[in-house]
Write a protein that holds these residues in place. Structure first.
Motif, PDB file in Angstrom:
ATOM      1  N   GLU A   2      11.329  29.726  26.096  1.00  0.00           N
ATOM      2  CA  GLU A   2      10.877  30.669  25.075  1.00  0.00           C
ATOM      3  C   GLU A   2      11.582  32.025  25.255  1.00  0.00           C
ATOM      4  OE1 GLU A   2       6.794  32.810  23.612  1.00  0.00           O
ATOM      5  OE2 GLU A   2       6.657  31.206  25.079  1.00  0.00           O
ATOM      6  N   ALA A   3      12.067  32.574  24.128  1.00  0.00           N
ATOM      7  CA  ALA A   3      12.751  33.867  24.222  1.00  0.00           C
ATOM      8  C   ALA A   3      11.743  34.947  24.618  1.00  0.00           C
ATOM      9  CB  ALA A   3      13.368  34.197  22.872  1.00  0.00           C
ATOM     10  N   ILE A   4      12.200  35.873  25.454  1.00  0.00           N
ATOM     11  CA  ILE A   4      11.315  36.965  25.872  1.00  0.00           C
ATOM     12  C   ILE A   4      11.422  38.070  24.829  1.00  0.00           C
ATOM     13  CG2 ILE A   4      10.878  38.678  27.674  1.00  0.00           C
ATOM     14  CD1 ILE A   4      12.272  36.688  29.608  1.00  0.00           C
ATOM     15  N   SER A   5      10.281  38.609  24.415  1.00  0.00           N
ATOM     16  CA  SER A   5      10.292  39.686  23.428  1.00  0.00           C
ATOM     17  C   SER A   5      10.973  40.910  24.023  1.00  0.00           C
ATOM     18  CB  SER A   5       8.861  40.045  23.039  1.00  0.00           C
ATOM     19  OG  SER A   5       8.190  38.903  22.561  1.00  0.00           O
ATOM     20  N   LEU A   6      11.606  41.709  23.163  1.00  0.00           N
ATOM     21  CA  LEU A   6      12.277  42.918  23.660  1.00  0.00           C
ATOM     22  C   LEU A   6      11.254  43.907  24.226  1.00  0.00           C
ATOM     23  CD1 LEU A   6      14.863  44.543  23.997  1.00  0.00           C
ATOM     24  CD2 LEU A   6      14.526  45.423  21.685  1.00  0.00           C
ATOM     25  N   VAL A   7      10.151  44.063  23.491  1.00  0.00           N
ATOM     26  CA  VAL A   7       9.085  44.972  23.945  1.00  0.00           C
ATOM     27  C   VAL A   7       7.786  44.176  24.064  1.00  0.00           C
ATOM     28  CG1 VAL A   7       7.737  47.044  23.393  1.00  0.00           C
ATOM     29  CG2 VAL A   7      10.158  46.923  22.727  1.00  0.00           C
ATOM     30  N   VAL A   8       7.153  44.279  25.204  1.00  0.00           N
ATOM     31  CA  VAL A   8       5.840  43.664  25.390  1.00  0.00           C
ATOM     32  C   VAL A   8       4.898  44.729  25.949  1.00  0.00           C
ATOM     33  CG1 VAL A   8       4.505  41.806  26.445  1.00  0.00           C
ATOM     34  CG2 VAL A   8       6.933  41.448  25.942  1.00  0.00           C
ATOM     35  N   VAL A   9       3.888  45.062  25.170  1.00  0.00           N
ATOM     36  CA  VAL A   9       2.885  46.041  25.609  1.00  0.00           C
ATOM     37  C   VAL A   9       1.589  45.272  25.818  1.00  0.00           C
ATOM     38  CG1 VAL A   9       1.538  48.062  24.904  1.00  0.00           C
ATOM     39  CG2 VAL A   9       3.988  47.948  24.364  1.00  0.00           C
ATOM     40  N   GLY A  10       1.019  45.356  27.013  1.00  0.00           N
ATOM     41  CA  GLY A  10      -0.196  44.605  27.307  1.00  0.00           C
ATOM     42  C   GLY A  10      -1.301  45.492  27.843  1.00  0.00           C
ATOM     43  N   HIS A  11      -2.441  45.424  27.176  1.00  0.00           N
ATOM     44  CA  HIS A  11      -3.652  46.145  27.632  1.00  0.00           C
ATOM     45  C   HIS A  11      -3.365  47.610  27.944  1.00  0.00           C
ATOM     46  CE1 HIS A  11      -5.571  42.298  27.567  1.00  0.00           C
ATOM     47  NE2 HIS A  11      -4.680  41.802  28.412  1.00  0.00           N
ATOM     48  N   LEU A  12      -2.628  48.238  27.053  1.00  0.00           N
ATOM     49  CA  LEU A  12      -2.237  49.636  27.271  1.00  0.00           C
ATOM     50  C   LEU A  12      -3.404  50.576  26.969  1.00  0.00           C
ATOM     51  CD1 LEU A  12      -0.085  51.842  27.790  1.00  0.00           C
ATOM     52  CD2 LEU A  12       0.533  51.662  25.363  1.00  0.00           C
ATOM     53  N   GLN A  63       0.458  47.380  30.952  1.00  0.00           N
ATOM     54  CA  GLN A  63       1.843  46.996  31.228  1.00  0.00           C
ATOM     55  C   GLN A  63       2.749  47.230  30.022  1.00  0.00           C
ATOM     56  OE1 GLN A  63       2.680  44.223  34.079  1.00  0.00           O
ATOM     57  NE2 GLN A  63       4.129  43.012  32.889  1.00  0.00           N
ATOM     58  N   VAL A  64       3.884  47.830  30.276  1.00  0.00           N
ATOM     59  CA  VAL A  64       4.891  48.028  29.237  1.00  0.00           C
ATOM     60  C   VAL A  64       6.205  47.472  29.768  1.00  0.00           C
ATOM     61  CG1 VAL A  64       6.107  49.687  27.778  1.00  0.00           C
ATOM     62  CG2 VAL A  64       3.738  50.113  28.434  1.00  0.00           C
ATOM     63  N   GLU A  65       6.708  46.460  29.071  1.00  0.00           N
ATOM     64  CA  GLU A  65       7.939  45.796  29.516  1.00  0.00           C
ATOM     65  C   GLU A  65       8.961  45.888  28.385  1.00  0.00           C
ATOM     66  OE1 GLU A  65       7.058  41.955  31.136  1.00  0.00           O
ATOM     67  OE2 GLU A  65       9.114  41.261  30.814  1.00  0.00           O
ATOM     68  N   VAL A  66      10.137  46.381  28.701  1.00  0.00           N
ATOM     69  CA  VAL A  66      11.190  46.486  27.688  1.00  0.00           C
ATOM     70  C   VAL A  66      12.457  45.859  28.258  1.00  0.00           C
ATOM     71  CG1 VAL A  66      12.519  47.991  26.165  1.00  0.00           C
ATOM     72  CG2 VAL A  66      10.189  48.633  26.799  1.00  0.00           C
ATOM     73  N   ALA A  67      13.028  44.930  27.520  1.00  0.00           N
ATOM     74  CA  ALA A  67      14.241  44.221  27.949  1.00  0.00           C
ATOM     75  C   ALA A  67      14.080  43.680  29.372  1.00  0.00           C
ATOM     76  CB  ALA A  67      15.454  45.148  27.856  1.00  0.00           C
ATOM     77  N   GLY A  68      12.899  43.139  29.638  1.00  0.00           N
ATOM     78  CA  GLY A  68      12.659  42.518  30.937  1.00  0.00           C
ATOM     79  C   GLY A  68      12.327  43.492  32.050  1.00  0.00           C
ATOM     80  N   LYS A  69      12.302  44.785  31.742  1.00  0.00           N
ATOM     81  CA  LYS A  69      11.979  45.778  32.788  1.00  0.00           C
ATOM     82  C   LYS A  69      10.529  46.218  32.639  1.00  0.00           C
ATOM     83  CE  LYS A  69      16.595  47.846  32.667  1.00  0.00           C
ATOM     84  NZ  LYS A  69      17.109  47.349  33.939  1.00  0.00           N
ATOM     85  N   VAL A  70       9.761  46.095  33.696  1.00  0.00           N
ATOM     86  CA  VAL A  70       8.392  46.622  33.688  1.00  0.00           C
ATOM     87  C   VAL A  70       8.502  48.107  34.038  1.00  0.00           C
ATOM     88  CG1 VAL A  70       6.104  46.464  34.722  1.00  0.00           C
ATOM     89  CG2 VAL A  70       7.463  44.384  34.376  1.00  0.00           C
ATOM     90  N   LEU A  71       8.233  48.966  33.059  1.00  0.00           N
ATOM     91  CA  LEU A  71       8.575  50.385  33.221  1.00  0.00           C
ATOM     92  C   LEU A  71       7.861  51.037  34.403  1.00  0.00           C
ATOM     93  CD1 LEU A  71       8.874  51.717  29.557  1.00  0.00           C
ATOM     94  CD2 LEU A  71      10.527  50.457  30.946  1.00  0.00           C
TER      95      LEU A  71
END
Ligand SMILES: Nc1ncnc2c1ncn2[C@@H]1O[C@H](COP(=O)(O)OP(=O)(O)OP(=O)(O)O)[C@@H](O)[C@H]1O
Ligand SMILES: [Mg+2]
Length: 230
Positions: A2-12, A63-71
């Protein structure tokens, strides 16, 4: 796979003060090459959300993840590198440096890349970007000689210089007349369609939201709805 989304924001979650409720359990995914509009009333947390995704604000829960990086796991240097190379910012008030020419403004993000050959390559790239956004002839003028729409084009060229994956725009047409605003939105639509640039635009303007491929409405306390305009 499954492709990873560019931006993933979780329970922010984000509050500036105790008992305040700015962003409360925001969950959001933005795919590569999407053109997303974020709408919501004044004070609903749109700028706050954009600043967190762009690495300008690290004080939050979730959690905020952008291009595979957990900021939140990045060091200060890594976060600076992330801001410089992965995201481009466009603001309502352009934020151009008045004492620099338009070309010098566009070149600002490349200031840390030294060496004659590198500088020449960036200058060529900056001139090409100014041409692409339609203000090639303004390269050696100062920003205060340009109209608002032209200044915003220069700001967009600056945001694109480092070839970011993600363009974050905070009310980019808010201080422009209708015609200039329309031109800027056309430019975003073109960047998205022709270059696959992922664009996130915070806006109060329903016309802007209509051009996007998806609209996310941020309600008070960060409750989100998909596909609704103000
Ligand atoms: N630095 C700060 N300190 C304290 N509170 C803040 C700060 N920045 C923003 N806020 C508060 O957080 C809330 C969300 O602000 P934010 O700027 O994200 O809203 P917005 O949706 O972008 O609003 P607008 O449409 O007016 O730009 C507001 O109630 C604001 O007063
Ligand atoms: Mg705002």
């Amino acid at each position: 796979m499954e492709a990873i989304s560019l931006v993933v924001v979780g329970h922010l979650k984000k509050n500036y003060q105790p008992k305040q409720c700015i962003l409360n359990d925001v969950n959001l995914r933005i795919e590569d090459a999407e053109f997303v509009a974020i709408t919501g009333k004044s004070g609903s947390g749109k700028t706050t959300l954009l600043n967190i995704i762009g690495g300008l604000d690290s004080d939050y829960e979730g959690q905020v993840e952008v291009a595979g990086k957990v900021l939140s796991t990045l060091s200060d240097d890594e976060l600076s590198a992330y801001r410089n190379s992965h995201v481009g910012f466009v603001f309502q008030s352009f934020h151009l440096m008045p004492h620099l020419s338009c070309l010098e403004n566009v070149l600002l993000p490349s200031a840390f890349n030294q060496g004659k050959a590198v500088e020449t390559a960036f200058t060529q790239q900056a001139l090409a970007l100014l041409a692409m956004v339609g203000v090639a002839e303004k390269a050696h003028e100062f920003p205060n000689c340009l109209s608002g729409g032209q200044q915003q084009r220069v700001a967009i060229a600056r945001a694109l210089l480092m070839q970011p994956k993600l363009l974050l725009c905070d009310e980019p047409t808010g201080s422009l007349d209708d015609e200039s605003a329309g031109d800027i939105i056309q430019l975003f639509a073109k960047l998205n369609a022709e270059q696959g640039m992922t664009i996130v635009v915070v806006t109060h303007d329903a016309d802007v939201a209509l051009k996007a491929t998806r609209t996310i409405h941020l309600r008070q306390c960060g409750v989100m709805e998909e596909g609704q305009c103000l």
